[in-house]
Design an enzyme around this catalytic site. Structure first.
Site, mmCIF file in Angstrom:
data_model
loop_
_atom_site.group_PDB
_atom_site.id
_atom_site.type_symbol
_atom_site.label_atom_id
_atom_site.label_comp_id
_atom_site.label_asym_id
_atom_site.label_seq_id
_atom_site.Cartn_x
_atom_site.Cartn_y
_atom_site.Cartn_z
ATOM 1 N N ASP A 69 4.246 -3.913 -6.014
ATOM 2 C CA ASP A 69 5.029 -5.130 -5.798
ATOM 3 C C ASP A 69 4.506 -6.177 -6.783
ATOM 4 O OD1 ASP A 69 6.049 -7.553 -4.712
ATOM 5 O OD2 ASP A 69 6.264 -6.675 -2.750
ATOM 6 N N PHE B 235 12.301 -6.716 1.076
ATOM 7 C CA PHE B 235 11.209 -6.162 1.861
ATOM 8 C C PHE B 235 11.652 -4.861 2.505
ATOM 9 C CE2 PHE B 235 8.097 -5.627 5.187
ATOM 10 C CZ PHE B 235 6.945 -5.841 4.464
ATOM 11 N N VAL B 236 10.934 -3.801 2.196
ATOM 12 C CA VAL B 236 11.339 -2.486 2.684
ATOM 13 C C VAL B 236 10.324 -1.931 3.680
ATOM 14 C CG1 VAL B 236 12.750 -1.818 0.708
ATOM 15 C CG2 VAL B 236 10.289 -1.455 0.613
ATOM 16 N N ARG C 127 6.415 2.565 10.181
ATOM 17 C CA ARG C 127 5.882 3.562 9.234
ATOM 18 C C ARG C 127 6.511 4.930 9.467
ATOM 19 N NH1 ARG C 127 1.457 1.180 6.677
ATOM 20 N NH2 ARG C 127 0.077 -0.013 7.999
ATOM 21 N N ASP D 85 5.180 -0.528 6.257
ATOM 22 C CA ASP D 85 5.213 -1.166 7.574
ATOM 23 C C ASP D 85 5.550 -2.649 7.510
ATOM 24 O OD1 ASP D 85 2.624 -1.945 6.376
ATOM 25 O OD2 ASP D 85 2.308 -2.892 8.325
ATOM 26 N N GLY E 247 -0.380 2.436 3.647
ATOM 27 C CA GLY E 247 1.043 2.586 3.361
ATOM 28 C C GLY E 247 1.425 3.900 2.708
ATOM 29 N N LYS F 84 8.842 -2.627 -7.578
ATOM 30 C CA LYS F 84 9.807 -3.723 -7.603
ATOM 31 C C LYS F 84 9.919 -4.215 -9.041
ATOM 32 C CE LYS F 84 9.425 -5.119 -2.828
ATOM 33 N NZ LYS F 84 9.045 -6.142 -1.845
HETATM 34 P P1 XMP Z 1 1.161 -5.868 -4.117
HETATM 35 O O1 XMP Z 1 1.963 -7.141 -4.067
HETATM 36 O O2 XMP Z 1 -0.306 -6.121 -4.103
HETATM 37 O O3 XMP Z 1 1.535 -5.143 -2.778
HETATM 38 O O4 XMP Z 1 1.617 -4.977 -5.256
HETATM 39 C C1 XMP Z 1 0.818 -4.102 -2.376
HETATM 40 C C2 XMP Z 1 0.885 -3.810 -0.923
HETATM 41 O O5 XMP Z 1 1.663 -4.736 -0.161
HETATM 42 C C3 XMP Z 1 2.491 -4.045 0.713
HETATM 43 N N1 XMP Z 1 3.905 -4.316 0.349
HETATM 44 C C4 XMP Z 1 4.936 -3.983 1.082
HETATM 45 N N2 XMP Z 1 4.983 -3.363 2.254
HETATM 46 N N3 XMP Z 1 7.323 -3.481 2.206
HETATM 47 C C5 XMP Z 1 6.177 -3.111 2.818
HETATM 48 O O6 XMP Z 1 6.240 -2.526 3.894
HETATM 49 C C6 XMP Z 1 7.379 -4.108 1.014
HETATM 50 O O7 XMP Z 1 8.447 -4.420 0.498
HETATM 51 C C7 XMP Z 1 6.111 -4.378 0.429
HETATM 52 N N4 XMP Z 1 5.735 -4.971 -0.714
HETATM 53 C C8 XMP Z 1 4.380 -4.887 -0.729
HETATM 54 C C9 XMP Z 1 2.165 -2.579 0.552
HETATM 55 O O8 XMP Z 1 1.206 -2.184 1.499
HETATM 56 C C10 XMP Z 1 1.552 -2.478 -0.799
HETATM 57 O O9 XMP Z 1 0.633 -1.430 -0.957
#
Ligand code: XMP
Length: 180
Positions: free
Chosen positions: A104, A153-154, A166, A160, A45, A132
């Site tokens: 997140d 969700f972005v 992406r 992605d 990402g 977030k």
């Molecule tokens: P966590 O929850 O572990 O999330 O902090 C980490 C990975 O999850 C993906 N992620 C997202 N990808 N839109 C996305 O496209 C979102 O809103 C989102 N939230 C989490 C992302 O790969 C991140 O590194």
């Protein structure tokens, strides 16, 4: 592709302005570290953010790739993080900056930071483009943050959904009916 977005949250111009500010802050933080920095992007990402950010950092660096798979189904539910590809660099006594797209739930970065800390770097910092606010755990502190965002969700600018979007240059909110 734009039809799949409910709205644009952060424009490409806003992103570029902020990335420059972040690069300036990072440069100031590492200004007196002469041995060079190790940048560890969390793939995949962070790829676009990484490319823009490091071209604004005017010092020697190595880039160590690390791939983590975050098992999340449709979008904002927490997933468990699993290391898929480890670093091929020794980071002992080196200054390490982890770069990720979004903080997140923090599950992914908690795994990554824990893993790297055990390898005894001289310092270990975290840089995320997005955070977030409502969900990021308070004990997982990012040293550099681009934008605090709401819990939506972005996609775009490296982020992605099912490996799509992406390459969209802005960051947008995906239409919920596409993943629910
Ligand atoms: P966590 O929850 O572990 O999330 O902090 C980490 C990975 O999850 C993906 N992620 C997202 N990808 N839109 C996305 O496209 C979102 O809103 C989102 N939230 C989490 C992302 O790969 C991140 O590194």
């Amino acid at each position: 592709m734009q039809n799949d977005l409910a709205r644009i949250l952060i424009t490409r111009e806003q992103i570029q302005k902020r990335v420059k500010e972040m690069a300036d802050a990072i440069s100031a933080t590492y200004a007196d570290r002469t041995r060079g920095l190790v940048i560890v992007p969390v793939l995949a990402g962070s790829i676009i953010f990484l490319a823009d950010l490091i071209r604004r950092l005017p010092f020697k660096m190595k880039i160590g790739l690390l791939t983590v798979s975050s098992y999340r189904g449709a979008t904002t539910k927490p997933g468990s993080a699993r290391l898929v590809q480890d670093l091929d660099l020794d980071i002992k006594d080196r200054h390490v900056l982890v770069v990720d797209d979004i903080l997140d739930t923090g599950n992914t970065l908690r795994v990554v930071m824990g893993l790297l800390q055990k390898r005894e770097p001289a310092s270990l910092r975290m840089c995320v483009l997005l955070r977030k606010t409502a969900k990021a755990p308070k004990d997982l502190v990012a040293d550099f943050v681009g934008f605090d965002i709401e819990d939506v969700f972005v996609v775009g600018y490296g982020l992605d959904y099912n490996d799509h979007y992406r390459n969209w240059p802005d960051i947008g909110v995906l239409r919920p009916e596409l993943y629910s």
